[in-house]
Enzyme design. Structure first.
Site, PDB file in Angstrom:
ATOM      1  N   ASN A 258      -1.093  -6.860  -3.767  1.00  0.00           N
ATOM      2  CA  ASN A 258      -0.996  -7.899  -3.003  1.00  0.00           C
ATOM      3  C   ASN A 258      -1.018  -7.783  -1.249  1.00  0.00           C
ATOM      4  O   ASN A 258      -1.511  -8.610  -0.901  1.00  0.00           O
ATOM      5  CB  ASN A 258       0.491  -8.707  -3.473  1.00  0.00           C
ATOM      6  CG  ASN A 258       1.478  -7.974  -3.346  1.00  0.00           C
ATOM      7  OD1 ASN A 258       1.386  -6.712  -3.550  1.00  0.00           O
ATOM      8  ND2 ASN A 258       2.659  -8.611  -2.976  1.00  0.00           N
TER       9      ASN A 258
ATOM     10  N   LYS B 140      -1.706   6.205  -6.280  1.00  0.00           N
ATOM     11  CA  LYS B 140      -2.377   5.534  -7.613  1.00  0.00           C
ATOM     12  C   LYS B 140      -2.263   3.963  -7.103  1.00  0.00           C
ATOM     13  O   LYS B 140      -1.161   3.372  -7.220  1.00  0.00           O
ATOM     14  CB  LYS B 140      -1.560   5.703  -8.644  1.00  0.00           C
ATOM     15  CG  LYS B 140      -2.272   5.358  -9.940  1.00  0.00           C
ATOM     16  CD  LYS B 140      -2.115   3.869 -10.192  1.00  0.00           C
ATOM     17  CE  LYS B 140      -3.010   3.322 -11.534  1.00  0.00           C
ATOM     18  NZ  LYS B 140      -3.287   2.101 -11.380  1.00  0.00           N
ATOM     19  N   HIS B 141      -3.286   3.492  -6.699  1.00  0.00           N
ATOM     20  CA  HIS B 141      -3.453   2.111  -6.000  1.00  0.00           C
ATOM     21  C   HIS B 141      -3.669   1.167  -7.583  1.00  0.00           C
ATOM     22  O   HIS B 141      -3.980   1.704  -8.564  1.00  0.00           O
ATOM     23  CB  HIS B 141      -4.437   1.884  -5.117  1.00  0.00           C
ATOM     24  CG  HIS B 141      -4.082   0.707  -4.131  1.00  0.00           C
ATOM     25  ND1 HIS B 141      -3.009  -0.295  -4.450  1.00  0.00           N
ATOM     26  CD2 HIS B 141      -4.248   0.810  -2.867  1.00  0.00           C
ATOM     27  CE1 HIS B 141      -2.859  -0.856  -3.115  1.00  0.00           C
ATOM     28  NE2 HIS B 141      -3.634  -0.264  -2.170  1.00  0.00           N
ATOM     29  N   ALA B 142      -3.529  -0.410  -7.294  1.00  0.00           N
ATOM     30  CA  ALA B 142      -3.757  -1.225  -8.400  1.00  0.00           C
ATOM     31  C   ALA B 142      -5.359  -1.173  -8.675  1.00  0.00           C
ATOM     32  O   ALA B 142      -6.210  -0.751  -8.001  1.00  0.00           O
ATOM     33  CB  ALA B 142      -3.396  -2.563  -7.993  1.00  0.00           C
ATOM     34  N   SER B 143      -5.752  -1.270  -9.877  1.00  0.00           N
ATOM     35  CA  SER B 143      -7.076  -1.171 -10.337  1.00  0.00           C
ATOM     36  C   SER B 143      -8.081  -2.287  -9.833  1.00  0.00           C
ATOM     37  O   SER B 143      -9.280  -2.092  -9.934  1.00  0.00           O
ATOM     38  CB  SER B 143      -6.992  -1.143 -11.794  1.00  0.00           C
ATOM     39  OG  SER B 143      -6.579  -2.252 -12.409  1.00  0.00           O
TER      40      SER B 143
ATOM     41  N   GLY C  43       6.106  -2.764  -7.193  1.00  0.00           N
ATOM     42  CA  GLY C  43       5.436  -3.564  -8.276  1.00  0.00           C
ATOM     43  C   GLY C  43       6.484  -4.126  -9.531  1.00  0.00           C
ATOM     44  O   GLY C  43       7.418  -4.779  -8.894  1.00  0.00           O
ATOM     45  N   SER C  44       5.847  -4.592 -10.425  1.00  0.00           N
ATOM     46  CA  SER C  44       6.621  -5.114 -11.565  1.00  0.00           C
ATOM     47  C   SER C  44       7.901  -4.609 -11.969  1.00  0.00           C
ATOM     48  O   SER C  44       7.746  -3.389 -11.937  1.00  0.00           O
ATOM     49  CB  SER C  44       5.763  -5.658 -12.541  1.00  0.00           C
ATOM     50  OG  SER C  44       5.414  -4.501 -13.442  1.00  0.00           O
TER      51      SER C  44
ATOM     52  N   GLU D 271      10.544  -0.787  -5.255  1.00  0.00           N
ATOM     53  CA  GLU D 271      10.682  -2.010  -4.582  1.00  0.00           C
ATOM     54  C   GLU D 271       9.983  -2.713  -5.800  1.00  0.00           C
ATOM     55  O   GLU D 271       8.702  -2.938  -5.736  1.00  0.00           O
ATOM     56  CB  GLU D 271       9.902  -2.040  -3.255  1.00  0.00           C
ATOM     57  CG  GLU D 271      10.061  -3.437  -2.408  1.00  0.00           C
ATOM     58  CD  GLU D 271       9.182  -4.535  -2.635  1.00  0.00           C
ATOM     59  OE1 GLU D 271       9.450  -5.300  -3.415  1.00  0.00           O
ATOM     60  OE2 GLU D 271       8.109  -4.374  -2.137  1.00  0.00           O
ATOM     61  N   LEU D 272      10.728  -3.756  -6.213  1.00  0.00           N
ATOM     62  CA  LEU D 272      10.235  -4.552  -7.446  1.00  0.00           C
ATOM     63  C   LEU D 272      10.351  -6.021  -7.231  1.00  0.00           C
ATOM     64  O   LEU D 272       9.993  -6.455  -6.028  1.00  0.00           O
ATOM     65  CB  LEU D 272      11.257  -4.133  -8.720  1.00  0.00           C
ATOM     66  CG  LEU D 272      11.504  -2.646  -8.845  1.00  0.00           C
ATOM     67  CD1 LEU D 272      12.368  -2.493 -10.088  1.00  0.00           C
ATOM     68  CD2 LEU D 272       9.920  -2.147  -9.176  1.00  0.00           C
TER      69      LEU D 272
ATOM     70  N   CYS E 131       6.553 -10.623  -2.869  1.00  0.00           N
ATOM     71  CA  CYS E 131       7.736 -10.251  -3.543  1.00  0.00           C
ATOM     72  C   CYS E 131       8.663 -11.121  -2.516  1.00  0.00           C
ATOM     73  O   CYS E 131       9.894 -11.386  -3.080  1.00  0.00           O
ATOM     74  CB  CYS E 131       8.208  -8.757  -3.434  1.00  0.00           C
ATOM     75  SG  CYS E 131       7.007  -8.193  -4.533  1.00  0.00           S
TER      76      CYS E 131
END
Length: 464
Positions: free
Chosen positions: A137, A160-163, A212-213, A234-235, A268
């Site tokens: 995001n 490791k980034h989002a795909s 992330g989630s 950090e969720l 978030c």
């Protein structure tokens, strides 16, 4: 021969077209990246901190010089309106500048009084290779708010980034290369989420940070806990936006529209639950809906677009299902709430009122441009509702009585509470949450010290 399963596809959420493809890293490549990072750490930690600060200043210059290029990469991959993407790159330059100017001060030895004739102090030493698992995001800012302090402290980073944002991951790696950082100081891992557990368990990795989630955070924390490795999480967030009876309603409504819909609502720390005193409820709702309806939804490459598409089709569909279920439970749609017929993963800015307890808009994190508004009778009811969430990331309180506002910051269960302002991240201030929103702090002095060993040192003459 490369197969479809060997690549990441960058899908433009505004057009649903596949753009660039990127080859995944296999086990051999991952091993090589971790080995290089581990070897680089030994020389990187030995550099004078002034050298590391100087390289961060260079990284800030690279970001500013190429901000349009990096912004357009974000816009293509996750749909961020381009003007907001440019601002994100500029903010990344700011955090690099901040630590270039303040890292040495934040990490200076802390003198501690001990016994007569002894020298006692605490110093901060880097841990080693830190794995960063980051979301889509804010694909540059989330990374840089970890990378700038961590690299300044003498750690090395593996991302490791989002795909769905592989181009952003490689662009960030390129920033540090252009700034003169040594090979292995910061590297991108193009791997699936399923590979994360193995990387965490690798002895060369010493700590993990994740934004992330909640399910992702729970999985990372569990694995890292088994390996006894430091984590920062950090969720999610379901931030309350509390408007009291003495608030400036017009100012609150204008800021609320921005706070809920910035980054197309995918934040978030967005204001999600708008808790409004009954004395100003009607006026706030009218002004809020008017502000929301004035937002421009459209092509994220256009300069005047306020709200672009959602980052993926499944995210847009899940968001609409939350709205649909909330309406079936009794919520009223004041504006928005309908799935567009046009192409792209767009969802209209939406305002819900009469939101009943137990429905998704009241109890879940709604990650998109959907605002829930609640009516309350008094301050105590407002605080009870604000604190009823499982999350505790940020909160915003609106009142003309600043003493009252400051008093209420102590009664809200959140990692950050702002009075008469939207919740924001600032390099100078600690950032993080409580409850299901995670633990640990990023940014400021707290952030740079998270991935260090605070070592106690005791020195005294022999024979004393």
């Amino acid at each position: 021969m490369t197969t479809e399963k060997d690549v990441f596809e960058a899908v433009n959420p505004a057009t649903e077209e596949v753009g660039e493809t990127y080859e995944r890293h296999g086990e051999v490549e991952v091993d090589g990246i971790l080995s290089e990072a581990d070897e680089t750490f030994e020389s990187w930690r030995a550099r004078r901190i002034q050298e590391r600060e100087s390289m961060l200043a260079e990284a800030a210059d690279v970001l500013r010089d190429r901000k349009r290029e990096y912004a357009e990469t974000m816009t293509r991959e996750m749909g961020k309106p381009v003007t907001q993407a440019v601002a994100e790159v500029e903010k990344c330059a700011w955090v690099c500048d901040y630590y270039a100017e303040n890292a040495a001060e934040h990490l200076q030895d802390g003198r501690i009084g001990g016994e007569p004739g002894t020298k006692t102090y605490a110093r901060y030493e880097p841990l080693g290779v830190v794995l960063a698992v980051m979301p889509w995001n804010y694909p540059f800012w989330q990374v840089f708010r970890f990378a700038a302090p961590s690299l300044a402290a003498g750690n090395v980073g593996v991302l490791k980034h989002a795909s769905n944002v592989p181009g952003c991951a490689l662009a960030i790696e390129d920033v540090f290369d252009r700034a003169g950082f040594p090979e292995g100081a910061f590297s991108a891992l193009l791997v699936d989420s399923g590979a994360v557990e193995g990387v965490i368990r690798d002895d060369r990795v010493r700590a993990v940070t994740l934004t992330g989630s909640n399910p992702a955070g729970e999985a990372v924390a569990s694995t890292a806990g088994e390996e006894v490795k430091k984590t920062v999480l950090e969720l999610g967030g379901s931030d309350p936006f509390v408007v009291l009876g003495d608030a400036d309603v017009e100012a609150a409504a204008e800021t609320a529209a921005q706070a809920r819909n910035l980054n197309s609502g995918q934040s978030c720390i967005a204001a999600k639950r708008h808790i409004v005193h009954e004395d100003v409820y009607e006026g706030f709702v009218d002004a809020f809906v008017e502000e929301v309806e004035d937002l421009t939804v459209g092509d994220p490459t256009e300069e005047d677009t306020d709200v672009g598409p959602q980052a993926r089709g499944d995210l847009r569909d899940g968001l609409h299902e939350q709205v649909r279920a909330s309406v079936e439970a009794g919520a009223t749609v004041e504006t928005g709430g309908e799935m567009p017929d046009s192409g792209g993963y767009y969802y209209p800015p939406t305002v819900l009122t009469d939101v009943p307890e137990g429905c998704p808009a009241a109890n879940e994190e709604v990650f998109g441009p959907v605002a829930a508004v609640f009516r309350v009778e008094d301050e105590d009811e407002a605080l009870e509702l604000a604190n009823s969430s499982q999350y505790g990331l940020g909160a915003s309180v609106w009142t003309d009585d600043l003493e009252r506002g400051e008093r209420l910051t102590g009664r809200i269960e959140a990692g950050m509470t702002f009075v008469n302002s939207l919740v924001r991240s600032d390099p100078r201030l600690p950032f993080g949450g409580v409850k299901k929103s995670g633990y640990g702090r990023e940014l400021s002095a707290d952030g740079i010290r998270e991935f260090t060993n605070k070592k106690t040192v005791w020195i005294q003459e022999a024979g004393r």
